[in-house]
Design a protein around this motif. Structure first.
Motif, PDB file in Angstrom:
ATOM      1  N   PRO A   8       0.759  -1.303   0.069  1.00 20.67           N
ATOM      2  CA  PRO A   8      -0.182  -0.165   0.019  1.00 20.67           C
ATOM      3  C   PRO A   8       0.845   1.321   0.042  1.00 20.67           C
ATOM      4  O   PRO A   8       1.818   1.371   0.848  1.00 20.67           O
ATOM      5  CB  PRO A   8      -0.582  -0.030   1.386  1.00 20.67           C
ATOM      6  CG  PRO A   8      -0.848  -1.651   1.936  1.00 20.67           C
ATOM      7  CD  PRO A   8       0.638  -1.966   1.221  1.00 20.67           C
ATOM      8  N   ASN A   9       0.304   2.480  -0.690  1.00 21.56           N
ATOM      9  CA  ASN A   9       1.033   3.586  -0.454  1.00 21.56           C
ATOM     10  C   ASN A   9       0.770   4.237   0.796  1.00 21.56           C
ATOM     11  O   ASN A   9      -0.122   4.027   1.382  1.00 21.56           O
ATOM     12  CB  ASN A   9       0.380   4.522  -1.694  1.00 21.56           C
ATOM     13  CG  ASN A   9       0.532   4.071  -3.115  1.00 21.56           C
ATOM     14  OD1 ASN A   9       1.614   3.365  -3.439  1.00 21.56           O
ATOM     15  ND2 ASN A   9      -0.443   4.113  -3.979  1.00 21.56           N
ATOM     16  N   ALA A  10       1.687   5.263   1.041  1.00 20.33           N
ATOM     17  CA  ALA A  10       1.711   5.576   2.233  1.00 20.33           C
ATOM     18  C   ALA A  10       0.601   6.641   2.334  1.00 20.33           C
ATOM     19  O   ALA A  10      -0.060   6.834   3.377  1.00 20.33           O
ATOM     20  CB  ALA A  10       3.038   6.289   2.696  1.00 20.33           C
ATOM     21  N   VAL A  11       0.405   7.319   1.348  1.00 22.00           N
ATOM     22  CA  VAL A  11      -0.604   8.376   1.062  1.00 22.00           C
ATOM     23  C   VAL A  11      -1.300   8.004  -0.147  1.00 22.00           C
ATOM     24  O   VAL A  11      -0.705   7.577  -1.025  1.00 22.00           O
ATOM     25  CB  VAL A  11      -0.200   9.804   1.117  1.00 22.00           C
ATOM     26  CG1 VAL A  11       0.547  10.098   2.563  1.00 22.00           C
ATOM     27  CG2 VAL A  11       1.110  10.003   0.108  1.00 22.00           C
ATOM     28  N   PRO A  12      -2.720   8.635  -0.407  1.00 24.20           N
ATOM     29  CA  PRO A  12      -3.196   8.465  -1.628  1.00 24.20           C
ATOM     30  C   PRO A  12      -2.513   9.089  -2.750  1.00 24.20           C
ATOM     31  O   PRO A  12      -1.962  10.146  -2.763  1.00 24.20           O
ATOM     32  CB  PRO A  12      -4.671   9.018  -1.329  1.00 24.20           C
ATOM     33  CG  PRO A  12      -4.684   8.826  -0.072  1.00 24.20           C
ATOM     34  CD  PRO A  12      -3.411   9.114   0.728  1.00 24.20           C
ATOM     35  N   ALA A  13      -2.404   8.188  -3.853  1.00 29.76           N
ATOM     36  CA  ALA A  13      -1.543   9.058  -4.938  1.00 29.76           C
ATOM     37  C   ALA A  13      -2.425   9.632  -5.661  1.00 29.76           C
ATOM     38  O   ALA A  13      -3.585   9.459  -5.838  1.00 29.76           O
ATOM     39  CB  ALA A  13      -0.980   7.622  -6.025  1.00 29.76           C
ATOM     40  N   ILE A  14      -1.983  10.935  -6.203  1.00 24.13           N
ATOM     41  CA  ILE A  14      -2.633  11.852  -7.138  1.00 24.13           C
ATOM     42  C   ILE A  14      -1.827  11.980  -8.427  1.00 24.13           C
ATOM     43  O   ILE A  14      -0.789  11.976  -8.560  1.00 24.13           O
ATOM     44  CB  ILE A  14      -2.738  13.353  -6.395  1.00 24.13           C
ATOM     45  CG1 ILE A  14      -3.366  13.215  -5.163  1.00 24.13           C
ATOM     46  CG2 ILE A  14      -3.357  14.203  -7.309  1.00 24.13           C
ATOM     47  CD1 ILE A  14      -3.264  14.516  -4.302  1.00 24.13           C
ATOM     48  N   ALA A  15      -2.810  11.594  -9.416  1.00 24.70           N
ATOM     49  CA  ALA A  15      -2.108  11.567 -10.827  1.00 24.70           C
ATOM     50  C   ALA A  15      -1.337  12.971 -11.116  1.00 24.70           C
ATOM     51  O   ALA A  15      -1.996  13.818 -11.021  1.00 24.70           O
ATOM     52  CB  ALA A  15      -3.262  11.061 -11.803  1.00 24.70           C
ATOM     53  N   GLY A  16      -0.166  12.494 -11.527  1.00 25.00           N
ATOM     54  CA  GLY A  16       0.523  13.763 -11.935  1.00 25.00           C
ATOM     55  C   GLY A  16       1.540  14.351 -10.948  1.00 25.00           C
ATOM     56  O   GLY A  16       2.039  15.314 -11.211  1.00 25.00           O
ATOM     57  N   LEU A  35       4.195  11.876 -16.062  1.00 29.47           N
ATOM     58  CA  LEU A  35       3.390  12.529 -15.086  1.00 29.47           C
ATOM     59  C   LEU A  35       2.358  13.366 -15.851  1.00 29.47           C
ATOM     60  O   LEU A  35       1.130  13.938 -15.267  1.00 29.47           O
ATOM     61  CB  LEU A  35       4.333  13.304 -13.928  1.00 29.47           C
ATOM     62  CG  LEU A  35       5.018  12.679 -13.078  1.00 29.47           C
ATOM     63  CD1 LEU A  35       5.833  13.412 -12.140  1.00 29.47           C
ATOM     64  CD2 LEU A  35       4.284  11.620 -12.051  1.00 29.47           C
ATOM     65  N   ASP A  36       2.820  14.050 -16.817  1.00 29.96           N
ATOM     66  CA  ASP A  36       2.065  15.299 -17.627  1.00 29.96           C
ATOM     67  C   ASP A  36       0.630  14.655 -17.998  1.00 29.96           C
ATOM     68  O   ASP A  36      -0.234  15.385 -18.307  1.00 29.96           O
ATOM     69  CB  ASP A  36       2.662  16.018 -18.680  1.00 29.96           C
ATOM     70  CG  ASP A  36       3.378  14.899 -19.635  1.00 29.96           C
ATOM     71  OD1 ASP A  36       3.676  13.751 -19.161  1.00 29.96           O
ATOM     72  OD2 ASP A  36       3.467  15.513 -20.958  1.00 29.96           O
ATOM     73  N   ILE A  37       0.744  13.076 -18.321  1.00 33.32           N
ATOM     74  CA  ILE A  37      -0.388  12.689 -18.915  1.00 33.32           C
ATOM     75  C   ILE A  37      -1.327  11.702 -17.950  1.00 33.32           C
ATOM     76  O   ILE A  37      -2.068  11.092 -18.263  1.00 33.32           O
ATOM     77  CB  ILE A  37      -0.343  12.087 -20.250  1.00 33.32           C
ATOM     78  CG1 ILE A  37       0.722  11.000 -20.337  1.00 33.32           C
ATOM     79  CG2 ILE A  37       0.065  13.107 -21.183  1.00 33.32           C
ATOM     80  CD1 ILE A  37       0.813  10.179 -21.584  1.00 33.32           C
ATOM     81  N   ALA A  38      -0.458  11.447 -16.990  1.00 28.98           N
ATOM     82  CA  ALA A  38      -1.073  10.362 -15.964  1.00 28.98           C
ATOM     83  C   ALA A  38      -2.410  10.879 -15.494  1.00 28.98           C
ATOM     84  O   ALA A  38      -2.955  12.068 -15.249  1.00 28.98           O
ATOM     85  CB  ALA A  38      -0.044  10.526 -14.753  1.00 28.98           C
TER      86      ALA A  38
END
Length: 315
Positions: free
Chosen positions: A62-70, A283-286
């Motif tokens: 699990p990620n430590a914090v929610p991932a935000i695209a980009g 990251l620019d199009i994630a």
């Protein structure tokens, strides 16, 4: 023969890796995929993009914090590295037949205080092996004698010892991983016109040619050192199973210009097959659902074939 089991590591959770992995899981690649990563985030990504996921096996990190695209967050870097190390460990232990990796954000990992120069180096250190980077697309394999070095540092990095190690790894991998019983390898010169007999540089005479002579005495089929400006002509390439370039930008522009979307990055010399996508985190199009999954699909297919060749070679 049973289907190969491949570890699939999405990589940077804020990049395109999760959406590409979701698309990969939605189709059959002739291999059983085991995801090493944040499975909840992967399912959420698939739901957001309208991708119907089948039931799949996963080892959750699990990620430590929610991932935000980009928006790469250093707090999630530890989970990325842990997933890579665990997947590789399972390959070393024989529980998994090969490793497919998505793009990792080097800067984000280092920002988290984790010393990281690249996944290739991480896997080599973990396995205790000399490795060689090779990029491949249909019809062309290009291995590198040196990788990410300033151009002025390249000549000093090409020693007889390092070049011999590279050629031995490449030759062995062509036999074991690609099913080529008698590999033909084109070795490029370092200098223009391969040094032109010493007029344009002596690296070919002093570093490259002695190694080729020694290995030819052992039965290696090595062509060169060849001028790089003509070695990639289609008629020439048909004679070779792989090309060894002396530095990064000597060989890779040719390969990428002919179809980067189907190119993959392969680590030769590991005790298991490892194939990565040949692109970054984007990251620019994630999160938009527009990322091209072709390189990941090609990486999975190549890794599955390499695993099958290894099984056959071991029989």
């Amino acid at each position: 023969m049973p289907r190969p089991r491949l570890a699939l590591v999405p990589g940077e959770p804020a990049g395109v890796g999760p959406e590409l992995c979701a698309r990969a899981l939605a189709r059959d690649h002739g291999a059983d995929l085991v995801v090493y990563g944040d499975t909840r985030a992967l399912r959420e990504t698939a739901a957001t993009l309208g991708i119907a996921l089948p039931t799949f096996e996963a080892i959750d990190f699990p990620n430590a914090v929610p991932a935000i695209a980009g928006q790469a967050d250093p707090r999630n870097a530890a989970a990325v590295i842990a997933a890579l190390e665990a997947a590789a460990r399972d390959c070393l232990d024989g529980r998994i037949d090969g490793l497919v990796t998505g793009p990792v954000h080097k800067g984000n990992v280092n920002a988290a205080g984790i010393a990281y120069t690249g996944t290739t180096e991480l896997l080599a250190r973990q396995a205790g092996r000399d490795v060689v980077m090779m990029l491949a697309r249909p019809g062309l394999r290009v291995a590198l004698a040196t990788t990410h070095l300033p151009l002025r540092a390249v000549p000093d990095a090409i020693s007889q010892a390092s070049l011999e190690t590279t050629l031995r790894v490449l030759h062995g991998a062509l036999r074991t991983d690609f099913g080529v019983p008698s590999p033909v390898i084109a070795v490029l010169g370092l200098n223009p016109h391969a040094g032109e007999g010493g007029v344009l540089g002596r690296e070919e005479i002093e570093s490259i040619e002695p190694v080729l002579a020694r290995l030819r005495d052992e039965g290696f089929d090595l062509r060169g050192p060849l001028p790089a400006d003509t070695a990639f002509l289609p008629a020439k390439l048909r004679e070779f199973d792989a090309v060894l370039a002396m530095y990064h930008d000597q060989g890779l522009p040719v390969l990428k210009s002919a179809g980067i979307e189907h190119a993959v990055n392969i680590t030769l010399g590991l005790p298991y097959p490892r194939v990565a996508v040949d692109h970054g985190t984007a990251l620019d199009i994630a999160g938009r659902g527009t990322a091209d999954p072709s390189s990941l699909f090609a990486a999975i297919g190549e890794c599955a074939r390499m695993a099958a060749h290894r099984r056959e070679h071991a029989r």
